[in-house]
Design a protein around this motif. Structure first.
Motif, PDB file in Angstrom:
ATOM      1  N   GLU A  51      52.862  76.793  71.109  1.00 33.84           N
ATOM      2  CA  GLU A  51      51.693  75.953  70.855  1.00 33.84           C
ATOM      3  C   GLU A  51      50.834  75.736  72.096  1.00 33.84           C
ATOM      4  N   PRO A  52      51.408  75.578  73.287  1.00 38.11           N
ATOM      5  CA  PRO A  52      50.533  75.470  74.467  1.00 38.11           C
ATOM      6  C   PRO A  52      49.640  76.710  74.645  1.00 38.11           C
ATOM      7  N   ARG A  53      50.184  77.902  74.369  1.00 38.53           N
ATOM      8  CA  ARG A  53      49.373  79.126  74.477  1.00 38.53           C
ATOM      9  C   ARG A  53      48.284  79.128  73.401  1.00 38.53           C
ATOM     10  N   ILE A  54      48.620  78.682  72.195  1.00 38.99           N
ATOM     11  CA  ILE A  54      47.615  78.590  71.129  1.00 38.99           C
ATOM     12  C   ILE A  54      46.481  77.671  71.568  1.00 38.99           C
ATOM     13  N   HIS A  55      46.827  76.509  72.106  1.00 37.65           N
ATOM     14  CA  HIS A  55      45.806  75.546  72.534  1.00 37.65           C
ATOM     15  C   HIS A  55      44.976  76.091  73.691  1.00 37.65           C
ATOM     16  N   ALA A  56      45.606  76.855  74.576  1.00 37.94           N
ATOM     17  CA  ALA A  56      44.865  77.472  75.679  1.00 37.94           C
ATOM     18  C   ALA A  56      43.855  78.493  75.157  1.00 37.94           C
ATOM     19  N   GLU A  58      42.551  78.440  72.081  1.00 39.30           N
ATOM     20  CA  GLU A  58      41.531  77.655  71.371  1.00 39.30           C
ATOM     21  C   GLU A  58      40.523  77.040  72.335  1.00 39.30           C
ATOM     22  N   ALA A  59      40.979  76.687  73.528  1.00 38.45           N
ATOM     23  CA  ALA A  59      40.104  76.040  74.513  1.00 38.45           C
ATOM     24  C   ALA A  59      39.016  76.980  75.029  1.00 38.45           C
ATOM     25  N   GLN A  77      55.990  74.002  61.109  1.00 39.63           N
ATOM     26  CA  GLN A  77      55.035  74.385  62.146  1.00 39.63           C
ATOM     27  C   GLN A  77      53.841  75.107  61.521  1.00 39.63           C
ATOM     28  N   LEU A  81      50.082  73.684  62.021  1.00 40.17           N
ATOM     29  CA  LEU A  81      49.055  74.507  62.655  1.00 40.17           C
ATOM     30  C   LEU A  81      47.916  74.838  61.696  1.00 40.17           C
ATOM     31  N   SER A  85      44.820  73.317  63.809  1.00 43.34           N
ATOM     32  CA  SER A  85      44.478  74.309  64.830  1.00 43.34           C
ATOM     33  C   SER A  85      43.435  75.266  64.274  1.00 43.34           C
ATOM     34  N   SER A  86      43.075  76.248  65.088  1.00 44.88           N
ATOM     35  CA  SER A  86      42.107  77.262  64.670  1.00 44.88           C
ATOM     36  C   SER A  86      42.753  78.388  63.874  1.00 44.88           C
TER      37      SER A  86
END
Length: 143
Positions: A51-56, A58-59, A77, A81, A85-86
């Protein structure tokens, strides 16, 4: 972007957020498949996405994201998501092929004298529809 590996085979190479941003910007794609811990042909739900990689990712991008190898993502999950999330698409082919394979084996073994593929394959329809409904219903959750 990145590489999604295979269960029992070559491992995944995660998507670099900067590479994803460049690719999305330069190609103006409609959606982008990413590698964030997902694995093709995973039959259990013991995986999990980074999830941190997903958010990175998305950023630095605005493009909807796609998860190949979604059959191995835990249902909770997947649901979280999908809602927060995107990620707009989870590919769950392994899950459905497993349901098809089980139904096909049962149909073939039910009557050894039966040989017509149309009648045999008809017996796979309802189990695959049920498996699909189960996946889709899981996105709704308990409430």
């Amino acid at each position: 972007i990145g590489f999604v590996g295979y269960s029992g085979g070559e491992g995944s190479a995660g998507t670099d957020p900067d590479e994803a941003a460049k690719f999305a910007r330069e190609t103006r794609i409609d959606a982008m498949a990413i590698s964030v811990g997902n694995v093709h042909l995973q039959q259990d739900k013991e995986g999990g996405l980074d999830e941190p990689r997903i958010h990175a990712i998305e950023a630095v991008t605005e493009v909807p994201l796609v998860i190949h190898g979604g059959s191995g993502v835990p249902v909770a999950q997947r649901r979280a998501l999908a809602r927060g999330s995107s990620i707009c698409k989870f590919n769950i082919g392994t899950e459905l092929r497993m349901a098809f394979g089980a139904a096909l084996r049962e149909a073939v073994n039910k009557d050894p004298s039966r040989f017509d593929r149309v009648t045999i394959l008809k017996d796979t329809h309802d189990p695959v529809v049920a498996a699909t409904r189960k996946v889709l219903q899981a996105f709704k959750g308990e409430n």
